[in-house]
Design a protein around this motif. Sequence first.
Motif, PDB file in Angstrom:
ATOM      1  N   MET A 104       1.986 -10.889   4.553  1.00 23.02           N
ATOM      2  CA  MET A 104       2.954  -9.829   3.995  1.00 23.02           C
ATOM      3  C   MET A 104       2.916  -8.470   4.925  1.00 23.02           C
ATOM      4  O   MET A 104       1.883  -8.095   5.232  1.00 23.02           O
ATOM      5  CB  MET A 104       2.568  -9.366   2.402  1.00 23.02           C
ATOM      6  N   ALA A 105       4.058  -8.129   5.435  1.00 22.20           N
ATOM      7  CA  ALA A 105       4.076  -7.078   6.269  1.00 22.20           C
ATOM      8  C   ALA A 105       3.994  -5.646   5.717  1.00 22.20           C
ATOM      9  O   ALA A 105       4.242  -5.767   4.226  1.00 22.20           O
ATOM     10  CB  ALA A 105       5.521  -7.001   6.806  1.00 22.20           C
ATOM     11  N   LYS A 106       3.560  -4.704   6.196  1.00 23.35           N
ATOM     12  CA  LYS A 106       3.197  -3.532   5.601  1.00 23.35           C
ATOM     13  C   LYS A 106       3.857  -2.387   6.189  1.00 23.35           C
ATOM     14  O   LYS A 106       4.040  -2.294   7.607  1.00 23.35           O
ATOM     15  CB  LYS A 106       1.944  -3.181   5.586  1.00 23.35           C
ATOM     16  N   LEU A 107       4.894  -1.390   5.551  1.00 25.96           N
ATOM     17  CA  LEU A 107       5.439  -0.392   6.031  1.00 25.96           C
ATOM     18  C   LEU A 107       5.061   0.899   5.635  1.00 25.96           C
ATOM     19  O   LEU A 107       4.907   0.994   4.451  1.00 25.96           O
ATOM     20  CB  LEU A 107       7.124  -0.640   5.779  1.00 25.96           C
ATOM     21  N   LEU A 108       4.621   1.782   6.645  1.00 24.00           N
ATOM     22  CA  LEU A 108       4.350   3.158   6.347  1.00 24.00           C
ATOM     23  C   LEU A 108       5.338   4.303   6.245  1.00 24.00           C
ATOM     24  O   LEU A 108       6.041   4.349   7.537  1.00 24.00           O
ATOM     25  CB  LEU A 108       2.935   3.533   6.985  1.00 24.00           C
ATOM     26  N   TYR A 109       5.769   4.766   5.290  1.00 22.03           N
ATOM     27  CA  TYR A 109       7.144   5.786   5.267  1.00 22.03           C
ATOM     28  C   TYR A 109       6.464   7.292   5.357  1.00 22.03           C
ATOM     29  O   TYR A 109       5.797   7.627   4.316  1.00 22.03           O
ATOM     30  CB  TYR A 109       7.775   5.540   3.843  1.00 22.03           C
ATOM     31  N   ILE A 110       6.578   7.754   6.383  1.00 25.69           N
ATOM     32  CA  ILE A 110       5.901   9.404   6.360  1.00 25.69           C
ATOM     33  C   ILE A 110       7.130  10.197   6.440  1.00 25.69           C
ATOM     34  O   ILE A 110       7.934  10.333   7.372  1.00 25.69           O
ATOM     35  CB  ILE A 110       5.182   9.246   7.825  1.00 25.69           C
ATOM     36  N   THR A 111       7.141  11.252   5.565  1.00 25.39           N
ATOM     37  CA  THR A 111       8.021  12.262   5.330  1.00 25.39           C
ATOM     38  C   THR A 111       7.512  13.468   5.636  1.00 25.39           C
ATOM     39  O   THR A 111       6.384  14.016   5.089  1.00 25.39           O
ATOM     40  CB  THR A 111       8.721  12.024   4.047  1.00 25.39           C
ATOM     41  N   ALA A 112       8.359  14.584   6.279  1.00 25.40           N
ATOM     42  CA  ALA A 112       8.151  15.883   6.482  1.00 25.40           C
ATOM     43  C   ALA A 112       9.191  16.733   5.957  1.00 25.40           C
ATOM     44  O   ALA A 112       9.851  17.361   6.801  1.00 25.40           O
ATOM     45  CB  ALA A 112       7.569  16.207   7.800  1.00 25.40           C
ATOM     46  N   ASN A 113       9.422  16.906   4.873  1.00 22.34           N
ATOM     47  CA  ASN A 113      10.563  17.833   4.086  1.00 22.34           C
ATOM     48  C   ASN A 113      10.005  18.078   2.798  1.00 22.34           C
ATOM     49  O   ASN A 113       9.866  17.370   1.980  1.00 22.34           O
ATOM     50  CB  ASN A 113      11.800  16.716   4.155  1.00 22.34           C
TER      51      ASN A 113
ATOM     52  N   ASP B   1      -3.544   0.228   9.799  1.00 22.51           N
ATOM     53  CA  ASP B   1      -3.358  -0.804   9.120  1.00 22.51           C
ATOM     54  C   ASP B   1      -1.918  -1.390   8.842  1.00 22.51           C
ATOM     55  O   ASP B   1      -1.737  -2.568   8.258  1.00 22.51           O
ATOM     56  CB  ASP B   1      -4.188  -0.724   7.590  1.00 22.51           C
ATOM     57  N   TYR B   2      -0.908  -0.649   9.210  1.00 22.54           N
ATOM     58  CA  TYR B   2       0.432  -1.018   8.774  1.00 22.54           C
ATOM     59  C   TYR B   2       1.114  -1.494  10.161  1.00 22.54           C
ATOM     60  O   TYR B   2       0.640  -1.414  11.470  1.00 22.54           O
ATOM     61  CB  TYR B   2       1.253   0.413   8.523  1.00 22.54           C
ATOM     62  N   ASP B   3       2.096  -2.558   9.962  1.00 16.75           N
ATOM     63  CA  ASP B   3       3.135  -2.854  10.931  1.00 16.75           C
ATOM     64  C   ASP B   3       4.391  -2.049  11.290  1.00 16.75           C
ATOM     65  O   ASP B   3       4.480  -2.010  12.378  1.00 16.75           O
ATOM     66  CB  ASP B   3       3.639  -4.358  10.490  1.00 16.75           C
TER      67      ASP B   3
ATOM     68  N   SER C 208       0.054  -1.859  20.348  1.00 15.72           N
ATOM     69  CA  SER C 208       1.175  -2.415  20.867  1.00 15.72           C
ATOM     70  C   SER C 208       1.845  -3.685  19.714  1.00 15.72           C
ATOM     71  O   SER C 208       0.966  -4.258  19.220  1.00 15.72           O
ATOM     72  CB  SER C 208       0.982  -3.323  22.138  1.00 15.72           C
ATOM     73  N   GLY C 209       2.798  -3.788  19.719  1.00 15.95           N
ATOM     74  CA  GLY C 209       3.639  -5.002  18.843  1.00 15.95           C
ATOM     75  C   GLY C 209       4.093  -4.125  17.388  1.00 15.95           C
ATOM     76  O   GLY C 209       4.862  -4.694  16.841  1.00 15.95           O
ATOM     77  N   LYS C 210       3.608  -3.104  17.156  1.00 15.10           N
ATOM     78  CA  LYS C 210       4.081  -2.359  15.917  1.00 15.10           C
ATOM     79  C   LYS C 210       5.314  -1.782  16.131  1.00 15.10           C
ATOM     80  O   LYS C 210       5.784  -1.426  17.541  1.00 15.10           O
ATOM     81  CB  LYS C 210       3.104  -1.438  15.699  1.00 15.10           C
ATOM     82  N   LYS C 211       6.353  -1.438  15.212  1.00 14.50           N
ATOM     83  CA  LYS C 211       7.433  -0.817  15.163  1.00 14.50           C
ATOM     84  C   LYS C 211       7.564   0.567  14.565  1.00 14.50           C
ATOM     85  O   LYS C 211       7.093   0.554  13.425  1.00 14.50           O
ATOM     86  CB  LYS C 211       8.534  -1.828  14.634  1.00 14.50           C
ATOM     87  N   ALA C 212       8.317   1.392  15.185  1.00 13.84           N
ATOM     88  CA  ALA C 212       8.666   2.512  14.617  1.00 13.84           C
ATOM     89  C   ALA C 212       9.979   3.080  14.740  1.00 13.84           C
ATOM     90  O   ALA C 212      10.508   2.676  15.573  1.00 13.84           O
ATOM     91  CB  ALA C 212       7.604   3.423  15.015  1.00 13.84           C
TER      92      ALA C 212
END
Length: 219
Positions: free
Chosen positions: A1-10, A93-95, A138-142
């Motif tokens: 299972m892929a993992k996504l980290l959602y980081i907000t600064a507002n 730990d996230y993709d 390397s290999g992770k996406k942002a």
Amino acid sequence: MAKLLYITANPKGLSKSKGLQIGEAFLEAFRVEQPDVEIKKIDLFEADIPKMDAELVSARGKIGGYGYKLEELEEGERAKYLAMHDVADEFVDYDYYVFVSPVWNLSSPPVLKQYLDNLFVSGKTFNYTPNGAKGALSGKKAVHIQTRGGLYTNTPMAELECGDRYLKIALSFLGIDVLDTVVAEGFDYFPKQAEEIVEQAKMKARETAAQMAKAVLTV
């Protein structure tokens, strides 16, 4: 299972923040492509992120430059050093990573830089090699979703924008594949067109989300 980290600064919250609304459109589109994705949200204005203060700078220097062991640090230094590693460990730990921030005074809110400072950990997110530093992620996406009151794209102001440029440099340094930024700008110039600007950015966000979700992760 892929993992996504959602980081907000507002600090405005979803109901008032155009950027966060665009970010939610991104997440919805990503879930269409990857329904099983695990998503964690970090609000940097609410998170307890270590500051690069005297104790943390000292701890990093002692261990990284002078060969101290963890148990040899002073209590406050050790606590902040471990907290920094906790932030970096979670990030590693996230993709996928999605950053959402506005332009404040030509750059990003300070909490975003504070967060990024915790990610530069030698031996974890990058390594020193005979040919210089090399990212270890390397290999992770942002992707960065950025809102701007002014007009920067294809204008003289483009050279003055430091938030998106720094974020891309920082993530690329760590080895992460950074996609094109989703930009919504001109709100101060065209306040009556704000809704239209947001909708156009949401379309771009959905397209970018689909692109990122379909991209092959490599190691």
